[in-house]
Design an enzyme around this catalytic site. Sequence first.
Site, PDB file in Angstrom:
ATOM      1  N   LYS A  35     -15.374  23.372 -21.333  1.00 21.71           N
ATOM      2  CA  LYS A  35     -16.717  23.771 -21.775  1.00 21.71           C
ATOM      3  C   LYS A  35     -17.423  22.571 -22.411  1.00 21.71           C
ATOM      4  O   LYS A  35     -16.838  21.870 -23.224  1.00 21.71           O
ATOM      5  CB  LYS A  35     -16.566  24.904 -22.801  1.00 21.71           C
ATOM      6  CG  LYS A  35     -17.621  25.975 -22.656  1.00 21.71           C
ATOM      7  CD  LYS A  35     -17.311  27.184 -23.519  1.00 21.71           C
ATOM      8  CE  LYS A  35     -17.310  26.823 -24.997  1.00 21.71           C
ATOM      9  NZ  LYS A  35     -17.054  27.914 -25.878  1.00 21.71           N
ATOM     10  N   SER A  37     -12.795  16.337 -31.328  1.00 20.60           N
ATOM     11  CA  SER A  37     -13.638  15.832 -30.236  1.00 20.60           C
ATOM     12  C   SER A  37     -14.927  16.642 -30.156  1.00 20.60           C
ATOM     13  O   SER A  37     -15.997  16.098 -29.897  1.00 20.60           O
ATOM     14  CB  SER A  37     -12.885  15.927 -28.906  1.00 20.60           C
ATOM     15  OG  SER A  37     -11.704  15.194 -28.966  1.00 20.60           O
ATOM     16  N   ARG A  92      -4.075  20.403 -37.391  1.00 20.21           N
ATOM     17  CA  ARG A  92      -4.998  20.037 -38.470  1.00 20.21           C
ATOM     18  C   ARG A  92      -5.158  21.126 -39.504  1.00 20.21           C
ATOM     19  O   ARG A  92      -5.504  20.863 -40.641  1.00 20.21           O
ATOM     20  CB  ARG A  92      -6.391  19.744 -37.880  1.00 20.21           C
ATOM     21  CG  ARG A  92      -6.482  18.473 -37.098  1.00 20.21           C
ATOM     22  CD  ARG A  92      -7.673  18.499 -36.192  1.00 20.21           C
ATOM     23  NE  ARG A  92      -7.474  19.457 -35.114  1.00 20.21           N
ATOM     24  CZ  ARG A  92      -8.253  19.569 -34.055  1.00 20.21           C
ATOM     25  NH1 ARG A  92      -9.318  18.802 -33.930  1.00 20.21           N
ATOM     26  NH2 ARG A  92      -7.996  20.450 -33.112  1.00 20.21           N
ATOM     27  N   HIS A 147      -6.508  11.619 -32.878  1.00 11.15           N
ATOM     28  CA  HIS A 147      -5.509  11.572 -31.792  1.00 11.15           C
ATOM     29  C   HIS A 147      -4.679  10.287 -31.900  1.00 11.15           C
ATOM     30  O   HIS A 147      -3.457  10.313 -31.735  1.00 11.15           O
ATOM     31  CB  HIS A 147      -6.196  11.552 -30.417  1.00 11.15           C
ATOM     32  CG  HIS A 147      -6.916  12.817 -30.041  1.00 11.15           C
ATOM     33  ND1 HIS A 147      -8.246  12.850 -29.711  1.00 11.15           N
ATOM     34  CD2 HIS A 147      -6.479  14.096 -29.922  1.00 11.15           C
ATOM     35  CE1 HIS A 147      -8.599  14.083 -29.397  1.00 11.15           C
ATOM     36  NE2 HIS A 147      -7.555  14.858 -29.525  1.00 11.15           N
TER      37      HIS A 147
HETATM   38  P1  ADP Z   1      -6.942  20.558 -26.375  1.00  9.18           P
HETATM   39  O1  ADP Z   1      -8.246  20.716 -25.670  1.00  9.18           O
HETATM   40  O2  ADP Z   1      -5.744  20.777 -25.528  1.00  9.18           O
HETATM   41  O3  ADP Z   1      -6.836  21.246 -27.732  1.00  9.18           O
HETATM   42  P2  ADP Z   1      -7.538  18.088 -27.732  1.00  9.18           P
HETATM   43  O4  ADP Z   1      -7.883  16.818 -27.046  1.00  9.18           O
HETATM   44  O5  ADP Z   1      -8.631  18.770 -28.474  1.00  9.18           O
HETATM   45  O6  ADP Z   1      -6.892  19.007 -26.640  1.00  9.18           O
HETATM   46  O7  ADP Z   1      -6.327  17.849 -28.701  1.00  9.18           O
HETATM   47  C1  ADP Z   1      -5.053  17.476 -28.250  1.00  9.18           C
HETATM   48  C2  ADP Z   1      -4.060  17.681 -29.385  1.00  9.18           C
HETATM   49  O8  ADP Z   1      -4.391  16.808 -30.466  1.00  9.18           O
HETATM   50  C3  ADP Z   1      -4.073  19.104 -29.956  1.00  9.18           C
HETATM   51  O9  ADP Z   1      -2.746  19.452 -30.306  1.00  9.18           O
HETATM   52  C4  ADP Z   1      -4.915  18.966 -31.201  1.00  9.18           C
HETATM   53  O10 ADP Z   1      -4.559  19.938 -32.177  1.00  9.18           O
HETATM   54  C5  ADP Z   1      -4.545  17.562 -31.654  1.00  9.18           C
HETATM   55  N1  ADP Z   1      -5.584  16.928 -32.470  1.00  9.18           N
HETATM   56  C6  ADP Z   1      -6.892  16.803 -32.168  1.00  9.18           C
HETATM   57  N2  ADP Z   1      -7.550  16.153 -33.157  1.00  9.18           N
HETATM   58  C7  ADP Z   1      -6.630  15.869 -34.106  1.00  9.18           C
HETATM   59  C8  ADP Z   1      -6.679  15.235 -35.402  1.00  9.18           C
HETATM   60  N3  ADP Z   1      -7.830  14.790 -35.908  1.00  9.18           N
HETATM   61  N4  ADP Z   1      -5.542  15.101 -36.107  1.00  9.18           N
HETATM   62  C9  ADP Z   1      -4.363  15.601 -35.596  1.00  9.18           C
HETATM   63  N5  ADP Z   1      -4.245  16.228 -34.398  1.00  9.18           N
HETATM   64  C10 ADP Z   1      -5.365  16.357 -33.660  1.00  9.18           C
END
Ligand code: ADP
Length: 167
Positions: free
Chosen positions: A45, A131, A94, A21
Amino acid sequence: MQRKFIRAVFPGSFDPITNGHLDVISRARVLFDELIVAVGTSPIKNALFTPDERVEMIKQILAGTPRVSVEAFDGLMVDFAKQKKADLILRGIRSLTDFHYEFRLAMTNRAVAGIETVFIMASAEYGFTSSTLIREVASLGGDVSNLIPDIVNEKLKERFPKLKGNS
Ligand code: ADP
Protein backbone atom coordinates in the site's frame (compact mmCIF):
# COMPACT_ATOMS: atom_id res chain seq x y z
CA MET A 1 32.67 -29.99 18.36
CA GLN A 2 32.19 -27.31 15.74
CA ARG A 3 29.24 -24.95 16.03
CA LYS A 4 26.62 -25.08 13.30
CA PHE A 5 26.78 -22.36 10.64
CA ILE A 6 23.77 -20.05 11.12
CA ARG A 7 22.16 -18.24 8.22
CA ALA A 8 19.39 -15.71 8.96
CA VAL A 9 16.98 -13.93 6.65
CA PHE A 10 15.76 -10.41 7.51
CA PRO A 11 12.62 -9.91 5.41
CA GLY A 12 10.72 -6.66 5.00
CA SER A 13 9.37 -4.07 2.63
CA PHE A 14 12.20 -1.59 3.29
CA ASP A 15 10.30 1.17 1.48
CA PRO A 16 12.70 2.81 2.16
CA ILE A 17 15.37 1.34 4.44
CA THR A 18 15.81 3.48 7.57
CA ASN A 19 18.47 3.89 10.25
CA GLY A 20 16.20 1.70 12.41
CA HIS A 21 16.55 -1.22 9.97
CA LEU A 22 20.30 -0.60 9.71
CA ASP A 23 20.59 -0.62 13.48
CA VAL A 24 18.90 -4.05 13.58
CA ILE A 25 21.18 -5.31 10.79
CA SER A 26 24.37 -4.09 12.47
CA ARG A 27 23.46 -5.66 15.82
CA ALA A 28 22.25 -8.93 14.28
CA ARG A 29 25.17 -9.28 11.90
CA VAL A 30 27.55 -10.22 14.68
CA LEU A 31 25.20 -12.93 16.01
CA PHE A 32 24.97 -14.94 12.80
CA ASP A 33 27.37 -16.30 10.21
CA GLU A 34 25.37 -14.94 7.31
CA LEU A 35 22.52 -12.45 7.06
CA ILE A 36 20.37 -12.04 3.95
CA VAL A 37 18.34 -8.84 3.79
CA ALA A 38 15.27 -9.93 1.81
CA VAL A 39 13.24 -7.23 0.08
CA GLY A 40 9.64 -8.24 -0.56
CA THR A 41 8.41 -7.48 -4.06
CA SER A 42 4.70 -8.06 -3.45
CA PRO A 43 2.72 -4.87 -4.07
CA ILE A 44 2.41 -2.76 -0.91
CA LYS A 45 0.00 0.00 0.00
CA ASN A 46 1.29 3.50 -0.90
CA ALA A 47 4.62 2.16 -2.16
CA LEU A 48 7.18 4.87 -2.84
CA PHE A 49 10.10 2.99 -4.40
CA THR A 50 10.03 0.01 -6.75
CA PRO A 51 11.50 -3.23 -5.43
CA ASP A 52 14.50 -2.74 -7.74
CA GLU A 53 15.13 0.75 -6.37
CA ARG A 54 14.88 -0.53 -2.79
CA VAL A 55 17.29 -3.40 -3.44
CA GLU A 56 19.73 -1.09 -5.24
CA MET A 57 19.78 1.45 -2.38
CA ILE A 58 20.34 -1.26 0.24
CA LYS A 59 23.10 -2.83 -1.84
CA GLN A 60 24.90 0.51 -2.02
CA ILE A 61 24.45 1.17 1.69
CA LEU A 62 25.64 -2.27 2.77
CA ALA A 63 28.39 -2.63 0.17
CA GLY A 64 31.48 -4.07 1.82
CA THR A 65 29.62 -5.13 4.99
CA PRO A 66 30.96 -8.60 5.76
CA ARG A 67 28.53 -11.56 5.76
CA VAL A 68 25.51 -9.46 4.72
CA SER A 69 23.83 -9.74 1.32
CA VAL A 70 20.67 -8.29 -0.22
CA GLU A 71 18.09 -10.08 -2.37
CA ALA A 72 14.57 -9.55 -3.62
CA PHE A 73 11.88 -12.16 -3.05
CA ASP A 74 8.26 -12.58 -4.00
CA GLY A 75 5.59 -14.68 -2.38
CA LEU A 76 5.94 -16.11 1.09
CA MET A 77 8.96 -15.16 3.17
CA VAL A 78 9.15 -18.71 4.54
CA ASP A 79 9.43 -20.13 1.03
CA PHE A 80 12.32 -17.76 0.34
CA ALA A 81 13.93 -18.66 3.67
CA LYS A 82 13.67 -22.38 2.84
CA GLN A 83 15.01 -21.85 -0.66
CA LYS A 84 18.03 -20.09 0.89
CA LYS A 85 18.40 -22.87 3.49
CA ALA A 86 18.08 -20.25 6.21
CA ASP A 87 18.00 -21.42 9.82
CA LEU A 88 15.88 -18.57 11.07
CA ILE A 89 14.00 -15.39 10.31
CA LEU A 90 15.08 -12.12 11.91
CA ARG A 91 12.61 -9.34 12.70
CA GLY A 92 12.74 -6.13 14.71
CA ILE A 93 10.35 -5.02 17.44
CA ARG A 94 9.67 -1.37 18.29
CA SER A 95 6.52 -1.49 20.36
CA LEU A 96 3.71 -3.61 21.76
CA THR A 97 1.87 -3.08 18.49
CA ASP A 98 4.81 -4.61 16.62
CA PHE A 99 4.94 -7.39 19.21
CA HIS A 100 1.29 -8.41 18.70
CA TYR A 101 1.72 -8.60 14.94
CA GLU A 102 5.17 -10.19 15.01
CA PHE A 103 4.11 -12.76 17.61
CA ARG A 104 1.30 -14.02 15.38
CA LEU A 105 3.51 -13.93 12.29
CA ALA A 106 6.24 -15.92 14.04
CA MET A 107 3.73 -18.50 15.35
CA THR A 108 2.22 -18.86 11.88
CA ASN A 109 5.59 -19.23 10.21
CA ARG A 110 6.59 -21.90 12.71
CA ALA A 111 3.28 -23.70 12.24
CA VAL A 112 3.33 -23.67 8.44
CA ALA A 113 7.04 -24.00 7.76
CA GLY A 114 8.70 -25.06 11.01
CA ILE A 115 11.02 -22.07 10.94
CA GLU A 116 11.98 -20.08 14.04
CA THR A 117 11.98 -16.29 14.26
CA VAL A 118 14.38 -14.30 16.43
CA PHE A 119 13.83 -10.69 17.42
CA ILE A 120 16.04 -7.71 18.00
CA MET A 121 14.62 -4.90 20.10
CA ALA A 122 14.68 -1.46 18.55
CA SER A 123 17.24 0.98 19.92
CA ALA A 124 16.09 3.98 21.97
CA GLU A 125 17.44 6.19 19.21
CA TYR A 126 15.42 4.75 16.32
CA GLY A 127 12.59 2.92 18.06
CA PHE A 128 10.02 5.37 16.70
CA THR A 129 11.31 5.33 13.11
CA SER A 130 9.20 3.65 10.47
CA SER A 131 9.31 3.61 6.66
CA THR A 132 5.65 4.69 6.60
CA LEU A 133 6.33 7.83 8.63
CA ILE A 134 9.46 8.62 6.61
CA ARG A 135 7.37 8.46 3.41
CA GLU A 136 4.63 10.63 4.88
CA VAL A 137 6.88 13.30 6.39
CA ALA A 138 9.12 13.48 3.30
CA SER A 139 6.13 13.78 0.97
CA LEU A 140 5.08 16.86 2.94
CA GLY A 141 8.56 18.39 2.72
CA GLY A 142 9.82 17.52 6.23
CA ASP A 143 13.51 16.94 6.90
CA VAL A 144 14.03 13.24 7.75
CA SER A 145 17.75 13.21 7.00
CA ASN A 146 18.82 12.16 10.50
CA LEU A 147 16.59 9.06 10.37
CA ILE A 148 17.76 7.58 7.07
CA PRO A 149 21.05 6.90 5.28
CA ASP A 150 22.34 9.67 2.94
CA ILE A 151 21.69 7.54 -0.16
CA VAL A 152 18.01 7.28 0.75
CA ASN A 153 17.80 11.00 1.49
CA GLU A 154 19.20 11.83 -1.94
CA LYS A 155 16.59 9.57 -3.57
CA LEU A 156 13.84 11.20 -1.51
CA LYS A 157 14.99 14.64 -2.68
CA GLU A 158 14.64 13.49 -6.30
CA ARG A 159 11.15 12.23 -5.54
CA PHE A 160 10.02 15.24 -3.50
CA PRO A 161 11.64 18.45 -4.79
CA LYS A 162 10.11 20.43 -1.91
CA LEU A 163 12.00 18.36 0.69
CA LYS A 164 13.79 20.59 3.21
CA GLY A 165 17.51 20.84 2.55
CA ASN A 166 16.95 20.83 -1.22
CA SER A 167 18.60 23.79 -2.89
P1 ADP B 1 7.23 -5.21 6.90
O1 ADP B 1 6.50 -4.47 5.83
O2 ADP B 1 7.42 -6.65 6.65
O3 ADP B 1 6.78 -4.92 8.33
P2 ADP B 1 9.39 -3.33 7.26
O4 ADP B 1 10.35 -2.94 6.20
O5 ADP B 1 8.41 -2.30 7.69
O6 ADP B 1 8.70 -4.64 6.76
O7 ADP B 1 10.18 -3.85 8.51
C1 ADP B 1 10.98 -5.01 8.49
C2 ADP B 1 11.29 -5.41 9.92
O8 ADP B 1 12.07 -4.38 10.54
C3 ADP B 1 10.04 -5.59 10.79
O9 ADP B 1 10.28 -6.67 11.68
C4 ADP B 1 9.96 -4.30 11.56
O10 ADP B 1 9.31 -4.47 12.81
C5 ADP B 1 11.44 -3.97 11.74
N1 ADP B 1 11.69 -2.54 11.92
C6 ADP B 1 11.26 -1.53 11.13
N2 ADP B 1 11.69 -0.34 11.61
C7 ADP B 1 12.41 -0.61 12.72
C8 ADP B 1 13.10 0.20 13.70
N3 ADP B 1 13.10 1.53 13.61
N4 ADP B 1 13.74 -0.40 14.72
C9 ADP B 1 13.69 -1.78 14.82
N5 ADP B 1 13.05 -2.60 13.96
C10 ADP B 1 12.41 -2.02 12.92
